[in-house]
Design an enzyme around this catalytic site. Sequence first.
Site, PDB file in Angstrom:
ATOM      1  N   LYS A  79       0.856  -1.182   0.000  1.00 45.90           N
ATOM      2  CA  LYS A  79       0.000   0.000   0.000  1.00 45.90           C
ATOM      3  C   LYS A  79       0.896   1.238   0.000  1.00 45.90           C
ATOM      4  O   LYS A  79       1.753   1.407   0.878  1.00 45.90           O
ATOM      5  CB  LYS A  79      -0.862  -0.002   1.257  1.00 45.90           C
ATOM      6  CG  LYS A  79      -2.326   0.202   0.959  1.00 45.90           C
ATOM      7  CD  LYS A  79      -3.090   0.063   2.236  1.00 45.90           C
ATOM      8  CE  LYS A  79      -4.539   0.392   2.022  1.00 45.90           C
ATOM      9  NZ  LYS A  79      -5.219   0.574   3.285  1.00 45.90           N
TER      10      LYS A  79
HETATM   11  C1  E4P Z   1      -8.457   0.849   3.270  1.00 43.01           C
HETATM   12  O1  E4P Z   1      -7.687   0.586   2.393  1.00 43.01           O
HETATM   13  C2  E4P Z   1      -8.429   2.140   3.995  1.00 43.01           C
HETATM   14  O2  E4P Z   1      -7.229   2.301   4.676  1.00 43.01           O
HETATM   15  C3  E4P Z   1      -9.593   2.233   4.931  1.00 43.01           C
HETATM   16  O3  E4P Z   1     -10.744   1.778   4.254  1.00 43.01           O
HETATM   17  C4  E4P Z   1      -9.789   3.618   5.488  1.00 43.01           C
HETATM   18  O4  E4P Z   1     -11.001   3.655   6.192  1.00 43.01           O
HETATM   19  P1  E4P Z   1     -11.375   4.849   7.193  1.00 43.01           P
HETATM   20  O5  E4P Z   1     -11.609   6.080   6.385  1.00 43.01           O
HETATM   21  O6  E4P Z   1     -12.619   4.376   7.874  1.00 43.01           O
HETATM   22  O7  E4P Z   1     -10.212   4.996   8.131  1.00 43.01           O
END
Ligand code: E4P
Length: 217
Positions: free
Chosen positions: A84
């Site tokens: 990521k």
């Molecule tokens: C996934 O890849 C993201 O990091 C995650 O969905 C972020 O979610 P949030 O906005 O609830 O922290």
Amino acid sequence: MQLFLDTANLSEIEEAASWGVISGVTTNPTLVAKEKGMEFSALVQKITALVDGPVSAEVIAIDAAGMVKEARTLAALAKNVVIKIPMGTEGLQAVKVLSSENIATNVTLVFSPQQGLLAALAGATYVSPFAGRLDDIGHDGLDVVADLVEIFESYGMDTQVIAASIRHPLHVLESARAGAHIATVPFGVLKRMADHPLTEQGIQRFLADWESIQTKG
Ligand code: E4P
């Protein structure tokens, strides 16, 4: 459409995997921080052993060289690790290098179709538009998901759209309608998707009717 589980919690992953509905897992530093006492690499290895599909692990470096270095170490942990990478020009540089090394990437913190397009052009395997966080500030987050799906389809681009920052079951339905390849869903939302008050009511009525036959007999 596929569902990924958006968590770093091993019990949640194990339970959702047992339902047969998740094809991968996404984590981020906030989710990892909740799993106190677990060393990051060890945690990633445990998650990759629980699911066959892609497991996103995020780099912490904010410069391209640092991201690539961390990414190579993380990618060596298991064959289903996806790196990521935060959106930005440093992130794009890192994606370009990693893509040339066949290391899968998930460009995160995407808030506009333009950002998602750049990530795809740099060679990202996945882009993650954050629907919920856009909704929070008065935008329609699902618009970005739908735009990216349309752009990638129009130009035959292989990059897949992961609808992220999912807050409720309706987000998942809207992501499916928008053609998102994947939605990454917190455990609580996944559980709520399985529930319906009429299902519960129906089970209770069937049980009560069955019980009445037993007592009469
Ligand atoms: C996934 O890849 C993201 O990091 C995650 O969905 C972020 O979610 P949030 O906005 O609830 O922290």
